[in-house]
Design an enzyme around this catalytic site. Structure first.
Site, PDB file in Angstrom:
ATOM      1  CG  HIS A  48      -2.049  -1.020   1.071  1.00 17.95           C
ATOM      2  ND1 HIS A  48      -2.996  -0.981   0.076  1.00 17.95           N
ATOM      3  CD2 HIS A  48      -2.334  -2.117   1.817  1.00 17.95           C
ATOM      4  CE1 HIS A  48      -3.829  -1.995   0.211  1.00 17.95           C
ATOM      5  NE2 HIS A  48      -3.440  -2.713   1.257  1.00 17.95           N
ATOM      6  NE  ARG A  73       1.267  -5.192   3.504  1.00 18.51           N
ATOM      7  CZ  ARG A  73       0.082  -4.728   3.937  1.00 18.51           C
ATOM      8  NH1 ARG A  73      -0.807  -5.584   4.435  1.00 18.51           N
ATOM      9  NH2 ARG A  73      -0.182  -3.449   3.912  1.00 18.51           N
ATOM     10  CG  ASP A  87      18.313 -12.719  -4.797  1.00 17.60           C
ATOM     11  OD1 ASP A  87      18.392 -13.709  -4.036  1.00 17.60           O
ATOM     12  OD2 ASP A  87      18.172 -12.819  -6.026  1.00 17.60           O
ATOM     13  CD  GLU A 151      -4.651  -9.089   3.505  1.00 25.33           C
ATOM     14  OE1 GLU A 151      -4.830  -7.889   3.742  1.00 25.33           O
ATOM     15  OE2 GLU A 151      -3.924  -9.508   2.581  1.00 25.33           O
ATOM     16  CG  ASP A 177      -7.793  -5.992   2.350  1.00 20.02           C
ATOM     17  OD1 ASP A 177      -8.485  -5.389   1.518  1.00 20.02           O
ATOM     18  OD2 ASP A 177      -6.564  -5.841   2.446  1.00 20.02           O
TER      19      ASP A 177
END
Length: 257
Positions: A48, A73, A87, A151, A177
């Site tokens: 977000h 996230r 990585d 969610e 959500d």
């Protein structure tokens, strides 16, 4: 050279409560300041916010000297993005909006090297200290914590099945959500939503996985901890900053009366 132990993963797997902060500000200097405040973890949000891999890298570097563990996230369940984040040195990964066993399996495969998984192999990334950790490919997965977000109502119905997927290390409830999915968009305080959150935390815990939650509502946080929550996101940095700015301004407006 050996990898530094993932303190966050070790703590939640041993049942220790971990207090964290959700970060949406995208500023490495602010991230560094917050890393010195004593939180157990800081989540760098890409879903977000307009965060990209180069900015995430800078924030990971800002957190590195401190005892705080970084969590990232991802924007969504994308093996290519997950590979880049790993990585770059992220080792605690949150995958949003996981709703099925198949999606959970893909998430698990994305953080595991072949033959068990599908993570691409590179020899000199930041994750391996640019090749200094010579056994990185063999030991990396032990230090990676894969967290999937529950969610939706559909995901709620499959908590136990998702928890049973090999490679899922923890599960996190996304309240906003979930509220929308339950028919109460924007109303995370609705009794049905709060009851569903508590139930989800209890079911995740009963399934043997550490459970997480994010809220600035102290009453709800208390309920989730009582239900067994271990990964507790207790606020969001952007909201903290706005709240403090408004409170400070209101205090000083007395001079205008």
């Amino acid at each position: 050279m050996q990898l530094r132990k993932n303190r966050f993963k070790e703590a939640i797997q041993s049942g220790q409560l971990q207090l964290g902060l959700w970060s949406m500000t995208r500023d490495p200097a602010l991230t560094e300041m917050l890393a010195g405040c004593g939180y157990d973890w800081i989540n760098l949000d890409c879903e977000h916010t307009p965060n990209h891999i180069d900015r995430v890298l800078s924030m990971l570097q800002a957190i590195e000297p401190y005892d705080t563990e970084a969590i990232v996230r991802a924007t969504h369940l994308d093996p290519a993005e997950i590979k880049q984040l790993l990585d770059a040195g992220a080792r605690n990964i949150v995958i949003p909006y996981v709703q099925t066993v198949e999606e959970a399996q893909l998430a698990a495969a994305s953080v595991e090297y072949p033959p068990k998984g599908i993570r691409g192999v590179a020899g000199s990334t930041r994750a391996s200290r640019f090749g200094a950790v010579t056994d990185y490919v063999k030991t990396a997965r032990d230090n990676i914590c894969l967290i999937v977000q529950i969610e939706t109502a559909d995901a709620m119905s499959r908590i136990e099945e998702i928890a049973a997927v090999d490679g899922i290390d923890a599960m996190f409830i996304g309240p906003a959500d979930l509220a929308a999915s339950l028919g109460h968009p924007g109303d995370v305080k609705h009794p049905e939503v709060q009851a569903a959150i508590v139930e989800a935390i209890q079911r995740i815990t009963a399934a043997g996985k550490p459970a997480g939650f994010l809220s600035g509502d102290q009453e709800m946080l208390d309920k989730v901890v009582a239900a067994g929550g271990l990964m507790m996101g207790i606020d969001i940095d952007m909201i903290l900053l706005r709240r403090a700015a408004l409170e400070r301004l209101e205090t000083c407006r007395k001079w205008l009366d």
